[in-house]
Structure formats: structure tokens, C-alpha cells
Motif scaffolding. Structure first.
Motif, short mmCIF file in Angstrom:
data_model
loop_
_atom_site.label_atom_id
_atom_site.label_comp_id
_atom_site.label_asym_id
_atom_site.label_seq_id
_atom_site.Cartn_x
_atom_site.Cartn_y
_atom_site.Cartn_z
N GLU A 234 0.83 -1.21 0.00
CA GLU A 234 0.00 0.00 0.00
C GLU A 234 0.86 1.25 0.00
OE1 GLU A 234 -2.66 -0.40 3.33
OE2 GLU A 234 -3.78 -2.03 2.36
N GLN A 235 1.94 1.26 0.78
CA GLN A 235 2.83 2.42 0.83
C GLN A 235 3.48 2.66 -0.53
OE1 GLN A 235 6.34 2.03 3.32
NE2 GLN A 235 6.60 4.25 3.41
N MET A 236 3.95 1.60 -1.17
CA MET A 236 4.61 1.76 -2.46
C MET A 236 3.61 2.19 -3.53
SD MET A 236 7.54 1.32 -1.28
CE MET A 236 8.33 1.85 -2.77
N ARG A 237 2.40 1.67 -3.48
CA ARG A 237 1.38 2.10 -4.44
C ARG A 237 1.08 3.60 -4.27
NH1 ARG A 237 -2.94 -0.69 -7.53
NH2 ARG A 237 -4.22 1.01 -8.30
N GLU A 238 0.99 4.04 -3.02
CA GLU A 238 0.73 5.45 -2.76
C GLU A 238 1.85 6.32 -3.32
OE1 GLU A 238 2.16 8.02 -0.59
OE2 GLU A 238 0.54 9.30 -1.28
N LEU A 239 3.10 5.88 -3.17
CA LEU A 239 4.23 6.63 -3.73
C LEU A 239 4.17 6.68 -5.25
CD1 LEU A 239 7.09 5.37 -1.41
CD2 LEU A 239 6.27 7.74 -1.61
N GLU A 240 3.84 5.55 -5.89
CA GLU A 240 3.72 5.54 -7.35
C GLU A 240 2.58 6.46 -7.80
OE1 GLU A 240 5.65 4.48 -9.61
OE2 GLU A 240 6.79 2.82 -8.78
N GLU A 241 1.46 6.41 -7.11
CA GLU A 241 0.33 7.27 -7.48
C GLU A 241 0.67 8.74 -7.26
OE1 GLU A 241 -2.83 5.42 -5.23
OE2 GLU A 241 -3.38 4.16 -6.95
N HIS B 295 3.60 10.04 -7.64
CA HIS B 295 4.47 10.37 -8.78
C HIS B 295 3.66 10.73 -10.03
CE1 HIS B 295 7.28 8.75 -12.06
NE2 HIS B 295 7.82 9.87 -11.67
N LEU B 296 2.43 10.24 -10.13
CA LEU B 296 1.58 10.49 -11.31
C LEU B 296 0.71 11.73 -11.17
CD1 LEU B 296 0.31 6.83 -11.90
CD2 LEU B 296 2.22 8.00 -13.03
N ARG B 297 0.55 12.24 -9.96
CA ARG B 297 -0.38 13.35 -9.72
C ARG B 297 0.11 14.65 -10.36
NH1 ARG B 297 -0.70 12.71 -3.55
NH2 ARG B 297 0.08 14.82 -3.72
N PRO B 298 -0.81 15.41 -10.98
CA PRO B 298 -0.43 16.68 -11.60
C PRO B 298 0.24 17.66 -10.64
CG PRO B 298 -2.59 16.03 -12.35
CD PRO B 298 -2.21 15.06 -11.27
N ASP B 299 -0.22 17.73 -9.37
CA ASP B 299 0.37 18.68 -8.43
C ASP B 299 1.81 18.32 -8.09
OD1 ASP B 299 -0.88 16.46 -6.87
OD2 ASP B 299 -0.12 17.57 -5.14
N VAL B 300 2.18 17.05 -8.21
CA VAL B 300 3.56 16.63 -7.98
C VAL B 300 4.39 16.82 -9.25
CG1 VAL B 300 5.06 14.66 -7.43
CG2 VAL B 300 2.92 15.02 -6.15
N ARG B 301 3.84 16.44 -10.38
CA ARG B 301 4.57 16.51 -11.65
C ARG B 301 4.90 17.94 -12.06
NH1 ARG B 301 5.02 11.74 -13.96
NH2 ARG B 301 5.22 12.45 -16.09
N THR B 302 4.18 18.91 -11.52
CA THR B 302 4.42 20.32 -11.85
C THR B 302 5.13 21.08 -10.72
OG1 THR B 302 2.21 20.91 -11.09
CG2 THR B 302 2.47 20.42 -13.44
N SER B 303 5.55 20.36 -9.68
CA SER B 303 6.19 21.00 -8.53
C SER B 303 7.65 20.56 -8.41
CB SER B 303 5.45 20.64 -7.24
OG SER B 303 6.21 21.03 -6.11
N VAL B 304 8.55 21.50 -8.57
CA VAL B 304 9.98 21.20 -8.44
C VAL B 304 10.27 20.70 -7.03
CG1 VAL B 304 12.29 22.24 -8.45
CG2 VAL B 304 10.66 22.82 -10.25
N GLU B 305 9.66 21.29 -6.02
CA GLU B 305 9.90 20.91 -4.63
C GLU B 305 9.43 19.48 -4.36
OE1 GLU B 305 8.15 23.76 -5.45
OE2 GLU B 305 9.80 25.15 -5.14
N LYS B 306 8.25 19.13 -4.83
CA LYS B 306 7.71 17.77 -4.59
C LYS B 306 8.49 16.73 -5.37
CE LYS B 306 3.09 19.36 -3.40
NZ LYS B 306 1.68 19.41 -3.77
N LEU B 307 8.90 17.05 -6.59
CA LEU B 307 9.72 16.12 -7.36
C LEU B 307 11.09 15.93 -6.72
CD1 LEU B 307 8.90 17.13 -11.03
CD2 LEU B 307 8.36 14.95 -9.93
N ASP B 308 11.66 17.01 -6.21
CA ASP B 308 12.97 16.94 -5.57
C ASP B 308 12.93 15.99 -4.38
OD1 ASP B 308 15.71 17.69 -5.23
OD2 ASP B 308 15.08 18.99 -3.58
N ASP C 298 -4.16 12.28 -18.08
CA ASP C 298 -5.15 11.56 -17.28
C ASP C 298 -4.72 10.09 -17.21
OD1 ASP C 298 -7.39 10.60 -15.99
OD2 ASP C 298 -8.75 10.92 -17.68
N LEU C 299 -4.17 9.68 -16.06
CA LEU C 299 -3.56 8.37 -15.90
C LEU C 299 -4.24 7.54 -14.82
CD1 LEU C 299 0.15 9.65 -15.71
CD2 LEU C 299 -1.05 8.82 -17.75
N SER C 300 -4.29 6.23 -15.04
CA SER C 300 -4.71 5.33 -13.97
C SER C 300 -3.73 4.17 -13.89
CB SER C 300 -6.14 4.82 -14.19
OG SER C 300 -6.27 4.18 -15.43
N LEU C 301 -3.50 3.71 -12.67
CA LEU C 301 -2.52 2.67 -12.38
C LEU C 301 -3.25 1.35 -12.18
CD1 LEU C 301 0.39 3.22 -9.95
CD2 LEU C 301 -0.98 1.19 -9.76
#
Length: 127
Positions: free
Chosen positions: A7-14, A16-29, A60-63
Motif C-alpha cells: 500500500e505504501q509503495m502504491r501510494e508513492l507511485e500514485e 508520482h503520477l499526480r499533476p500537483d507533484v509533476r508540476t512542482s519542483v519541490e515535490k519532485l525533488d 489523465d492516468l490510472s494505475l
């Protein structure tokens, strides 16, 4: 594999796919290891510094079909299929996560475009 770990690893993968993370230098870092490497579905290698522009695709992605394998005490392999509704394609994905500096960091990722139907279990997908 322990259910909580999966569950923890799935949450991390998800994440990584979220728009708010993919557009944030701080969150990606925070999410990507300093020596992160990806072999993208484009066929090109991508390094952490390439991702730090904050302009990754926000499709628009689904895992689907998520699996986890423990490779060592602090190393995990995840495999899954991404259904990209924006580009109308599926990709096989694999990630290696390393537990470093007190948190899981994405160390390696690969995406390969596939004609596979994610609703069919992998063991039944071969032609």
C-alpha cells in the motif's frame, strides 16, 4: 510481501503520477533520488535534472495491475500498467525505490508502450 508495504509503495507511485507533484519542483525533488534515471516511453533517458523543470506531462492516468517485489532490505521493485486516457495508450511500468535519508526515493523508472489490455491478467496476455 507485507500488505502495508504494498500500500505504501502504491501510494508513492500514485503520488508520482499526480499533476500537483509533476508540476512542482519541490515535490519532485523530495520524491526523486539525486541520481534518478528513467528510460521513458519516448525511448530517451531522463535524469532528475530533466524533471526539475516542472513541466512534465500531466495526462489523465490510472494505475493498474500493481505488484511489489522486495529486492533487498531497502530496495523495492514495483511493476504495473498505466492507462493513459489523454494519449489513448497503455504502458508497462517498472520502478526501483531505495530507502535513503529516512524516506523512499524513486531511483529508477521505465515505461514501455504496450498493446496489452490491462483488464487481462499478465499471465494470460501472451499471444
Amino acid at each position: 510481501m507485507e500488505k502495508a508495504m504494498k500500500e505504501q509503495m502504491r501510494e508513492l507511485e500514485e503520488r508520482h503520477l499526480r499533476p500537483d507533484v509533476r508540476t512542482s519542483v519541490e515535490k519532485l525533488d523530495e520524491l526523486l533520488a539525486d541520481d534518478f534515471l528513467e528510460f521513458g516511453s519516448s525511448g530517451y533517458p531522463i535524469r532528475k535534472e530533466d524533471c526539475m523543470t516542472g513541466d512534465l506531462d500531466v495526462d489523465d492516468l490510472s494505475l493498474l495491475n500493481f505488484e511489489v517485489r522486495l529486492l533487498g532490505p531497502d530496495i523495492v521493485l514495483t511493476t504495473y500498467i498505466i492507462r493513459n486516457r489523454t494519449k489513448d495508450r497503455n504502458t508497462l511500468r517498472s520502478s526501483i525505490w531505495k530507502h535513503m535519508d529516512g524516506r523512499w526515493q524513486l531511483y529508477f523508472h521505465q515505461g514501455t508502450v504496450t498493446p496489452l489490455d490491462p483488464s487481462i491478467p499478465a499471465s494470460h496476455s501472451r499471444p
